[in-house]
Design an enzyme around this catalytic site. Structure first.
Site, short mmCIF file in Angstrom:
data_model
loop_
_atom_site.label_atom_id
_atom_site.label_comp_id
_atom_site.label_asym_id
_atom_site.label_seq_id
_atom_site.Cartn_x
_atom_site.Cartn_y
_atom_site.Cartn_z
N ASP A 227 0.81 -1.22 0.00
CA ASP A 227 0.00 0.00 0.00
C ASP A 227 0.84 1.27 0.00
O ASP A 227 2.06 1.22 0.17
CB ASP A 227 -0.96 0.00 1.20
CG ASP A 227 -0.32 -0.56 2.48
OD1 ASP A 227 0.92 -0.54 2.57
OD2 ASP A 227 -1.05 -1.00 3.37
N ASP B 233 -7.46 -3.01 14.56
CA ASP B 233 -8.84 -3.34 14.21
C ASP B 233 -8.92 -4.57 13.30
O ASP B 233 -9.96 -4.87 12.73
CB ASP B 233 -9.52 -2.13 13.54
CG ASP B 233 -8.81 -1.69 12.27
OD1 ASP B 233 -7.82 -2.35 11.86
OD2 ASP B 233 -9.23 -0.68 11.68
N HIS C 74 -7.17 -5.10 10.44
CA HIS C 74 -6.98 -4.91 8.99
C HIS C 74 -5.66 -5.50 8.51
O HIS C 74 -4.69 -5.57 9.26
CB HIS C 74 -7.09 -3.43 8.59
CG HIS C 74 -5.97 -2.55 9.05
ND1 HIS C 74 -6.18 -1.37 9.73
CD2 HIS C 74 -4.63 -2.65 8.92
CE1 HIS C 74 -5.03 -0.80 9.99
NE2 HIS C 74 -4.06 -1.55 9.51
C1 F6R Z 1 1.38 -1.44 6.11
C2 F6R Z 1 0.16 -2.21 6.29
C3 F6R Z 1 -0.66 -2.13 7.54
C4 F6R Z 1 0.16 -2.42 8.79
C5 F6R Z 1 -0.73 -2.36 10.04
C6 F6R Z 1 0.07 -2.52 11.30
O1 F6R Z 1 1.94 -1.69 4.84
O2 F6R Z 1 -0.19 -2.91 5.41
O3 F6R Z 1 -1.71 -3.06 7.45
O4 F6R Z 1 0.74 -3.68 8.69
O5 F6R Z 1 -1.41 -1.14 10.08
O6 F6R Z 1 0.93 -1.45 11.47
P1 F6R Z 1 2.12 -1.51 12.54
O7 F6R Z 1 3.05 -2.58 12.07
O8 F6R Z 1 2.77 -0.16 12.48
O9 F6R Z 1 1.50 -1.84 13.85
#
Ligand code: F6R
Length: 272
Positions: A67, A136, A138
């Site tokens: 992303d 959440d 995702h």
């Molecule tokens: C980033 C991505 C997001 C993160 C998620 C967790 O490329 O795809 O889904 O993996 O928001 O973020 P962190 O690792 O900062 O807790």
């Protein structure tokens, strides 16, 4: 889903890096799917160490990132392109032309998303996708409610994600509202996925993903439908899992199999 629980993020990340390195050694021209955020940082550090100290060769590897924020140019310090350069690519012998990240400044996002999917397809598909998870639930920026069949597209970030990421931008009001993201359907087409999670703030999301129902409200739960997913967590992120003892049993059996200790598992024994 295979669940590996390590003592801490350091050990879990080394485990993840070993999966990546094994693939890169076996298939030097493999296609890796990469994530940003704080979760994969230690894995990237370990891959850099393996490259520098053990000669792990990335020269033929192709990568696709999950992303990118909409509105940020590739040189913006908070863009995911910059994140990847600083935390991984600049330290490897990877061919810059083989690293793909969605363009947050595309003029025609519909066409750009279509082309991104086409590029993944033309590269032969993603062999191994590394994923973090939002609090959440995702994966990539597939926020709760995203279609489980979704493809690369624009997505509106939830207030929870904006709050989680505000620390990188110096305030919630500076976080972009939209992102370009691979879809859940795109991710499910990867040949293998590794889901990483560290810290108690990820425990509920990991419980829902691994032991909850498959639902668009927790997009990571769609990984239950994938044929080869390894979830690697630290103790804190695994804190709410009910079937921990069983996951440990599976790992014990896996280690015995890998060590060739088949009789201890009853393989070849006459049980009756
Ligand atoms: C980033 C991505 C997001 C993160 C998620 C967790 O490329 O795809 O889904 O993996 O928001 O973020 P962190 O690792 O900062 O807790």
């Amino acid at each position: 889903m295979r669940v590996i629980i390590e003592l801490d993020a350091e050990l879990a990340s080394r485990r993840c890096a070993r999966f990546v390195a094994d693939l890169v050694r076996k298939e030097p021209n493999c296609v890796l799917g990469l994530a940003t955020g704080s979760t994969p940082l230690l894995t990237y550090r370990e891959l850099i160490r393996m490259h520098k100290e053990e000669g792990l060769d990335f020269s033929q590897v192709t990568t696709f990132n999950l992303d990118e924020y909409v509105g940020l140019s590739s040189v913006h310090p908070q863009s995911y392109r910059q994140f990847m350069q600083v935390n991984l690519f600049d330290h490897l012998n990877i061919n810059p032309n083989g690293t793909n990240i969605p363009d947050g400044r595309a003029l025609d996002f519909e066409a750009h998303c279509r082309q991104y999917e086409q590029r993944i397809h033309d590269a032969g598909g993603i062999d191994l996708q590394i994923l973090g998870i939002g609090s959440d639930g995702h994966i990539a920026f597939n926020e709760p409610g995203s279609s489980l069949g979704s493809r690369t597209r624009l997505k509106t970030l939830t207030s929870e994600t904006i709050r989680d990421n505000a620390r990188f931008f110096g305030g919630e009001d500076k976080v972009p509202r939209l992102a370009v993201t691979m879809g859940v359907g795109t991710i499910l087409e990867s040949r293998r996925c590794i889901l990483l999670a560290f810290g108690a703030h990820k425990a509920a999301a990991i419980r829902d993903t691994v032991e909850g129902s498959v639902t668009a409200q927790v997009t990571a739960s769609a990984l239950q439908l994938h044929r080869e997913v390894v979830c690697i967590c630290d103790e804190a992120a695994a804190g709410l899992l009910v079937r921990r003892a069983y996951y440990a049993e599976v790992e014990r059996a896996q280690s015995l199999l890998e060590a060739g200790e088949r009789t201890q598992l009853g393989i070849g024994n006459q049980l009756g």
